[in-house]
Design a protein around this motif. Structure first.
Motif, PDB file in Angstrom:
ATOM      1  N   GLU A  34       7.069  12.838   4.497  1.00 24.70           N
ATOM      2  CA  GLU A  34       6.203  13.539   3.549  1.00 24.70           C
ATOM      3  C   GLU A  34       7.019  14.208   2.447  1.00 24.70           C
ATOM      4  O   GLU A  34       6.705  14.070   1.251  1.00 24.70           O
ATOM      5  CB  GLU A  34       5.345  14.576   4.273  1.00 24.70           C
ATOM      6  N   ARG A  35       8.070  14.941   2.828  1.00 23.09           N
ATOM      7  CA  ARG A  35       8.852  15.661   1.818  1.00 23.09           C
ATOM      8  C   ARG A  35       9.541  14.701   0.850  1.00 23.09           C
ATOM      9  O   ARG A  35       9.528  14.906  -0.370  1.00 23.09           O
ATOM     10  CB  ARG A  35       9.895  16.566   2.493  1.00 23.09           C
ATOM     11  N   TYR A  36      10.146  13.659   1.397  1.00 20.53           N
ATOM     12  CA  TYR A  36      10.913  12.742   0.538  1.00 20.53           C
ATOM     13  C   TYR A  36      10.000  11.982  -0.413  1.00 20.53           C
ATOM     14  O   TYR A  36      10.271  11.887  -1.618  1.00 20.53           O
ATOM     15  CB  TYR A  36      11.709  11.762   1.395  1.00 20.53           C
ATOM     16  N   THR A  37       8.909  11.385   0.098  1.00 22.82           N
ATOM     17  CA  THR A  37       8.048  10.569  -0.762  1.00 22.82           C
ATOM     18  C   THR A  37       7.369  11.416  -1.838  1.00 22.82           C
ATOM     19  O   THR A  37       7.184  10.959  -2.969  1.00 22.82           O
ATOM     20  CB  THR A  37       6.999   9.812   0.069  1.00 22.82           C
ATOM     21  N   LYS A  38       7.015  12.651  -1.511  1.00 26.50           N
ATOM     22  CA  LYS A  38       6.405  13.513  -2.530  1.00 26.50           C
ATOM     23  C   LYS A  38       7.425  13.913  -3.583  1.00 26.50           C
ATOM     24  O   LYS A  38       7.121  13.944  -4.788  1.00 26.50           O
ATOM     25  CB  LYS A  38       5.778  14.747  -1.873  1.00 26.50           C
ATOM     26  N   GLU A  39       8.645  14.192  -3.149  1.00 26.29           N
ATOM     27  CA  GLU A  39       9.693  14.585  -4.097  1.00 26.29           C
ATOM     28  C   GLU A  39      10.031  13.438  -5.053  1.00 26.29           C
ATOM     29  O   GLU A  39      10.321  13.658  -6.231  1.00 26.29           O
ATOM     30  CB  GLU A  39      10.946  15.004  -3.318  1.00 26.29           C
ATOM     31  N   GLN A  40       9.959  12.199  -4.547  1.00 31.50           N
ATOM     32  CA  GLN A  40      10.359  11.033  -5.343  1.00 31.50           C
ATOM     33  C   GLN A  40       9.197  10.375  -6.090  1.00 31.50           C
ATOM     34  O   GLN A  40       9.388   9.368  -6.765  1.00 31.50           O
ATOM     35  CB  GLN A  40      10.999   9.980  -4.415  1.00 31.50           C
TER      36      GLN A  40
ATOM     37  N   PHE B   6       0.870  -1.171   0.000  1.00 29.16           N
ATOM     38  CA  PHE B   6       0.000   0.000   0.000  1.00 29.16           C
ATOM     39  C   PHE B   6       0.912   1.227   0.000  1.00 29.16           C
ATOM     40  O   PHE B   6       1.661   1.442   0.962  1.00 29.16           O
ATOM     41  CB  PHE B   6      -0.892   0.017   1.237  1.00 29.16           C
ATOM     42  N   PRO B   7       0.894   2.047  -1.052  1.00 26.59           N
ATOM     43  CA  PRO B   7       1.811   3.187  -1.108  1.00 26.59           C
ATOM     44  C   PRO B   7       1.562   4.182   0.028  1.00 26.59           C
ATOM     45  O   PRO B   7       0.483   4.237   0.620  1.00 26.59           O
ATOM     46  CB  PRO B   7       1.494   3.819  -2.466  1.00 26.59           C
ATOM     47  N   VAL B   8       2.589   4.972   0.327  1.00 26.61           N
ATOM     48  CA  VAL B   8       2.478   6.036   1.325  1.00 26.61           C
ATOM     49  C   VAL B   8       1.433   7.044   0.865  1.00 26.61           C
ATOM     50  O   VAL B   8       1.399   7.448  -0.307  1.00 26.61           O
ATOM     51  CB  VAL B   8       3.839   6.736   1.517  1.00 26.61           C
ATOM     52  N   ASP B   9       0.565   7.442   1.788  1.00 25.89           N
ATOM     53  CA  ASP B   9      -0.421   8.478   1.487  1.00 25.89           C
ATOM     54  C   ASP B   9      -0.759   9.227   2.770  1.00 25.89           C
ATOM     55  O   ASP B   9      -0.072   9.070   3.797  1.00 25.89           O
ATOM     56  CB  ASP B   9      -1.667   7.892   0.815  1.00 25.89           C
ATOM     57  N   ALA B  10      -1.810  10.044   2.737  1.00 23.67           N
ATOM     58  CA  ALA B  10      -2.171  10.838   3.907  1.00 23.67           C
ATOM     59  C   ALA B  10      -2.519   9.955   5.106  1.00 23.67           C
ATOM     60  O   ALA B  10      -2.240  10.311   6.258  1.00 23.67           O
ATOM     61  CB  ALA B  10      -3.353  11.748   3.562  1.00 23.67           C
ATOM     62  N   GLU B  11      -3.103   8.788   4.843  1.00 19.66           N
ATOM     63  CA  GLU B  11      -3.449   7.870   5.933  1.00 19.66           C
ATOM     64  C   GLU B  11      -2.188   7.352   6.616  1.00 19.66           C
ATOM     65  O   GLU B  11      -2.165   7.147   7.831  1.00 19.66           O
ATOM     66  CB  GLU B  11      -4.283   6.704   5.380  1.00 19.66           C
ATOM     67  N   THR B  12      -1.117   7.158   5.841  1.00 20.03           N
ATOM     68  CA  THR B  12       0.162   6.724   6.409  1.00 20.03           C
ATOM     69  C   THR B  12       0.701   7.776   7.374  1.00 20.03           C
ATOM     70  O   THR B  12       1.128   7.452   8.488  1.00 20.03           O
ATOM     71  CB  THR B  12       1.200   6.471   5.296  1.00 20.03           C
ATOM     72  N   LEU B  13       0.703   9.025   6.935  1.00 25.22           N
ATOM     73  CA  LEU B  13       1.203  10.107   7.794  1.00 25.22           C
ATOM     74  C   LEU B  13       0.369  10.208   9.072  1.00 25.22           C
ATOM     75  O   LEU B  13       0.907  10.419  10.165  1.00 25.22           O
ATOM     76  CB  LEU B  13       1.164  11.428   7.041  1.00 25.22           C
ATOM     77  N   LYS B  14      -0.931  10.046   8.936  1.00 21.67           N
ATOM     78  CA  LYS B  14      -1.818  10.089  10.096  1.00 21.67           C
ATOM     79  C   LYS B  14      -1.457   8.979  11.079  1.00 21.67           C
ATOM     80  O   LYS B  14      -1.404   9.191  12.295  1.00 21.67           O
ATOM     81  CB  LYS B  14      -3.277   9.947   9.616  1.00 21.67           C
ATOM     82  N   TYR B  15      -1.187   7.783  10.556  1.00 20.22           N
ATOM     83  CA  TYR B  15      -0.844   6.649  11.415  1.00 20.22           C
ATOM     84  C   TYR B  15       0.500   6.881  12.110  1.00 20.22           C
ATOM     85  O   TYR B  15       0.661   6.586  13.308  1.00 20.22           O
ATOM     86  CB  TYR B  15      -0.785   5.361  10.592  1.00 20.22           C
ATOM     87  N   LEU B  16       1.478   7.386  11.383  1.00 17.48           N
ATOM     88  CA  LEU B  16       2.798   7.637  11.978  1.00 17.48           C
ATOM     89  C   LEU B  16       2.695   8.635  13.129  1.00 17.48           C
ATOM     90  O   LEU B  16       3.315   8.464  14.183  1.00 17.48           O
ATOM     91  CB  LEU B  16       3.771   8.145  10.918  1.00 17.48           C
ATOM     92  N   ALA B  17       1.891   9.657  12.934  1.00 19.90           N
ATOM     93  CA  ALA B  17       1.693  10.632  14.016  1.00 19.90           C
ATOM     94  C   ALA B  17       0.956   9.985  15.186  1.00 19.90           C
ATOM     95  O   ALA B  17       1.299  10.212  16.355  1.00 19.90           O
ATOM     96  CB  ALA B  17       0.919  11.839  13.493  1.00 19.90           C
ATOM     97  N   PHE B  18      -0.044   9.184  14.860  1.00 16.16           N
ATOM     98  CA  PHE B  18      -0.867   8.548  15.883  1.00 16.16           C
ATOM     99  C   PHE B  18      -0.056   7.587  16.756  1.00 16.16           C
ATOM    100  O   PHE B  18      -0.334   7.425  17.945  1.00 16.16           O
ATOM    101  CB  PHE B  18      -2.013   7.799  15.198  1.00 16.16           C
TER     102      PHE B  18
END
Length: 918
Positions: free
Chosen positions: A343-349, A319-331
């Motif tokens: 967020e910066r790296y995956t969006k840049e790449q 499952f690719p990184v997305d907004a739900e991934t960032l939410k889980y990492l923070a959680f």
């Protein structure tokens, strides 16, 4: 990590809250005309970055990069690429033998004149002790503490060894017992999604990738981290800096649309996915999930699907990184700097998925409407055999009435007029107390109930697959609460257990006030580990065991696990079903598979009124409210804040300070293995396999559970007899898994599964064979010893899907130590084929459309296999029958690459590494 070259100026700088970091820009490759990188599957992009960043002109080359850029071309599909993961994870069952191998490699390298300190992990290893705890005590408030105490008592030698390893080897950390299951700890704490390390003196960002010595490592794909399971042998090679070589994989896209219906769980979804993908065929491929349906799936739901990648046969399910991934990492308590980096790296790449992301170009695409998923379970012996809950009772009745099957009904086993003794407090059975309708009476804790075919004797909330998911765990608790308030009870013959995947799970169940209700039904926490899912279910109550054995009952287990292969869960339980945690509780209340849970009452309330499953099943609103109110980031931060040092019992384990392990020849847990005896710098020639005999002639779907020793050690088995000869009491045998650091035990248990069927001894189940030419039936180990004393090489012949299941290196180690030089099968599961090569066993594959039956092979012949000289060579196999007739057939040497051929010629991966280092 060493300095790598920067082909065509792809090295760039990224500004983050962690500072400025180097990275290798994938977009530059597309600008240079190397392919439509932006339309590649996310998994291929991650592999591409790994190759790009680590080009050194030797183990990783620009030709590898170009081949991967054209990954979906016909030519690329035949091309192997090197892969160097960022890290390795292990659990203790597979980790102990891996560290044993590293320890003995230090000795072997010293014997060859090299520096033993060179045997040291080059990339980080995290080992989580989660496979050792067993469900000895249950349904009591003391279960957790007693099981933990017994775990330490049984495993003291292993834990001393692992503590030595953590202090002696660099880049090696051990997460102590009673913390959680490796894949859940990896998901909740260890994984970083994007790594930040020094490469050639520069701080560099790159994707977090891994391999793990457990087949369910792909659970981590739920947060966009590409990882998969490998054998311990391959993992050791990666740890020592060797690339893992793999054919460029096909990537199958699964487009998810719609949303799950009310009452449907992630477990139901993964059982549906498993059935669908097994039917399609994804062995050796990567599955990647996309589409609008992903927006309704939490990371926990995604991780559940990623976890069972081995069950549907895929290398990984990403499952690719997305907004739900960032939410889980923070959680889960990851720091703000790490979230910013991800967020910066995956969006840049181009590694960040949004609804606007272009659909990647896949090898093929399947579609699943989530709205079509219905409540399900799977069984009685394979995870892909999904059964809709609506048809579960009928499916059980079909199984039960099949004569001669492992689940045959009572009428096919016993005459109706045959007397069975009654139950007493001592468990004795007497005349007249059993009937097909009434069952066998058992008395436990003063309660008398009746045991029948289909009775659920084990109900276990267990396994990383589901215990990582707050929604299904809280659903189980809510269902228990409703049931208890109505006065429902679990039958006394049902062994219940709750094995939280991490301490966080206990925290939120306690915070929600649900633990008392689970415990009222016997679901007391029993330990933080895999428990029942890997066969550490512990003994049944003696009354129950006696009734099962004396009346030959076919009883059942229901568990929230990922595997239900024959003989895995419990030796006395022949039918095993996978289900969601709330369904586990429901079947525990029902006490039987012989029920239609959607229409029949699950029990009676205090007023003798019928209670139906719909009356106690939690609503989505109840579950969502519980997750929102009772699961918090602070729980993760507090439980993982000092994860490596919080267990005082672990901290008190004594260790040796020496850099080379002081082997104890009297130990029955940790022994110096014999893999490197006689190793010299000279590469031996590869001879033909001449005048070989067949040790085992096997059918289809022989799993590593059938091959590798697992579970309890029978007293009358070769391993049991050896332990008794060493002065070990039967009650101190522990399990095969706990003794994986002792080759003397493991070799004696290889091919010893109680359900394995060797056609050389038709009608017999268990680890037996016929010694040829004498024809004498004996244990496989005993026959092997006789063959090896005579200098006779051995073969194993098998059908389709040989070696499916867990990534158990002992399935290959035990095979070579038994004297097996080659396996001939119709097809192989990926990990086991690699493990066989890694130990110097030749995997041969019948030509398409051929098998032992079509070729008329009885297994009694004498075989000669010509020497292999090149990858995927068709080898001639000459046989001589008992009557003296001669014939030939050909089989393909499944050494798919030049590297695999090199490993085989050296006698295995580790032999290759040692010779290169020396």
């Amino acid at each position: 990590m060493s300095k790598k070259s920067d082909p065509s100026g792809t090295e760039k700088v990224l500004s983050t809250k962690s500072g400025k970091l180097n990275y290798y820009d994938l977009k530059e490759l597309e600008k240079q005309g190397l392919g439509a990188i932006s339309r590649m599957p996310f998994s291929i992009k991650i592999l591409l970055e790994s190759v790009l960043r680590q080009i050194d002109g030797y183990t990783v080359t620009e030709d590898d990069l170009k081949a991967l850029c054209s990954w979906n071309s016909p030519e690329a599909k035949q091309r192997e690429i090197p892969f160097k993961p960022a890290r390795v994870v292990m659990q203790d069952f597979t980790g102990v033998p891996a560290i044993v191998d590293l320890a003995v490699m230090r000795d072997a390298l010293a014997d060859l004149g090299g520096d033993p300190q060179r045997i040291n992990p080059i990339i980080p290893i995290d080992l989580v002790i989660d496979h050792s705890v067993q469900v000895d005590r249950y349904a009591t408030a003391q279960a957790l503490s007693v099981n933990a105490e017994m775990e330490f008592k049984r495993n003291r030698e292993r834990y001393e060894f692992l503590r030595w390893g953590a202090s002696s080897f660099q880049n090696f950390r051990v997460v102590p017992p009673a913390t959680g299951i490796v894949h859940q700890v990896n998901l909740e704490y260890l994984a970083r999604v994007v790594e930040r390390r020094k490469v050639g003196g520069k701080w560099t960002a790159f994707p977090d990738t891994l391999v793990g010595t457990d087949s369910h490592t792909p659970m981590i794909n739920g947060i966009g981290v590409l990882g998969w399971g490998v054998g311990g042998i391959e993992a050791e090679a990666a740890i020592l800096g060797q690339p893992l070589y793999m054919l460029i994989p096909e990537v199958i896209g699964v487009k998810m649309i719609g949303g799950l219906q009310a009452g449907v769980t992630a477990t139901d979804l993964v059982l549906t996915v498993t059935q669908m993908l097994r039917s399609y065929g994804v062995v050796g491929k990567i599955v990647e999930y996309f589409g609008p349906g992903l927006n309704g799936l939490s990371v926990a739901d995604r991780a559940t699907i990623g976890n069972m990648s081995p069950e549907y046969g895929a290398t990984a399910g990403l499952f690719p990184v997305d907004a739900e991934t960032l939410k889980y990492l923070a959680f889960t308590g990851r720091k703000a700097e790490q979230l910013d980096l991800v967020e910066r790296y995956t969006k840049e790449q181009g590694l960040f998925r949004t609804d606007q992301s272009p659909e990647p170009e896949y090898s093929d695409v399947l579609e699943l409407d989530l709205a079509t998923v219905e409540p399900s379970l799977a069984g009685p012996k394979r995870p892909q055999d999904r059964i809709p809950l609506s048809g579960a009772r009928q499916a059980w009745l079909e199984v039960a009435k099949t004569p001669g099957s492992a689940q045959a009904g009572q009428e096919s086993r016993r005459r109706e007029d045959e007397s069975v003794p009654p139950s007493t407090s001592t468990g004795a059975l007497g005349p007249g107390d059993a009937s097909p309708a009434g069952g066998i009476p058992v008395v436990v804790s003063g309660r008398r109930e009746y045991l029948k075919h289909g009775s659920v004797v084990i109900a276990a909330i267990t396994s990383c697959t589901n215990t990582s998911n707050p929604a299904v765990m809280l659903a189980a608790g809510i269902l228990a609460k409703k049931a208890v308030k109505l006065g429902l009870q679990v039958p006394v013959y049902t062994k219940t257990s709750l094995a939280p995947g991490s301490r966080v799970v206990t925290r939120y169940l306690e915070d929600a006030g649900l633990i008392p209700y689970l415990e009222a039904l016997g679901f007391h926490p029993v330990g933080y580990g895999c428990t029942t899912c890997i066969g550490n279910s512990g003994p049944l109550h003696p009354e129950v065991s006696r009734a099962i054995c004396q009346a030959d009952l076919t009883v059942a287990s229901v568990l929230s696990g990922n595997r239900n292969f024959e003989g895995r869960i419990h030796a006395e339980v022949k039918a095993n079903y996978l289900a969601s945690p709330p369904l586990v509780v429901a079947y525990a209340l029902a006490g039987t598979l012989d029920i239609d849970l959607q229409n029949d009452p699950i029990g009676l309330d205090r007023n003798e009124n019928p209670v139906y499953l719909k009356d106690i099943w939690p609503t989505n609103r109840e579950i969502d409210a519980a997750v929102s109110a009772h699961v918090s980031p602070q729980m993760f931060e507090q439980e993982y804040g000092n994860v490596f040092t919080s267990n005082e019992t672990w901290n008190a384990v004594k260790i040796s300070e020496s850099s080379r392990y002081p082997w104890d020849d009297t130990s029955t847990y940790i022994r110096k293995p014999t893999f490197f005896h006689g190793l010299t710098m000279q590469l031996p020639p590869v001879p033909e396999i001449k005048d070989a005999r067949v040790l085992a002639l096997l059918g289809n779907s022989v799993t590593t559970d059938h091959i590798s020793p697992a579970g309890a050690i029978p007293e009358d088995s070769p391993a049991g007899k050896w332990l008794i000869g060493q002065g070990v009491r039967v009650e101190d045998f522990n399990t095969y898994g706990s003794r994986r650091g002792n080759h003397e035990v493991m070799i004696r248990g290889t091919f010893g599964n109680i359900r394995i069927r060797n056609h050389l001894v038709p009608g017999v189940e268990g680890g037996y064979t016929r010694h040829l030419p004498s024809g004498q039936q004996m244990f496989i180990y005993d026959a092997s010893a006789k063959y090896q004393a005579d200098g006779t090489p051995l073969l194993v012949i098998a059908g389709r899907e040989y070696g499916s299941g867990s990534s158990r290196d002992w399935a290959a180690k035990g095979t070579i130590l038994l004297g097996v030089k080659a396996v001939i099968a119709e097809s192989y599961e990926r990990i086991h084929r690699s493990n066989l090569i890694g130990m110097g066993v030749l995997p041969l594959q019948f030509r398409e459309g051929e098998n032992a039956e079509s070729l008329g092979l009885s297994g009694e012949e004498i075989y000669t296999v010509e020497a292999v000289e090149r990858p995927r060579q068709e080898l001639t196999i000459s046989i001589v029958t008992g009557g003296g007739a001669e014939k030939r057939f050909t089989a393909i040497a499944r050494l798919d690459t030049a590297v695999e051929l090199d490993y085989y010629r050296n006698g295995g991966i580790l032999h290759t590494v040692l010779r290169n280092m020396a």
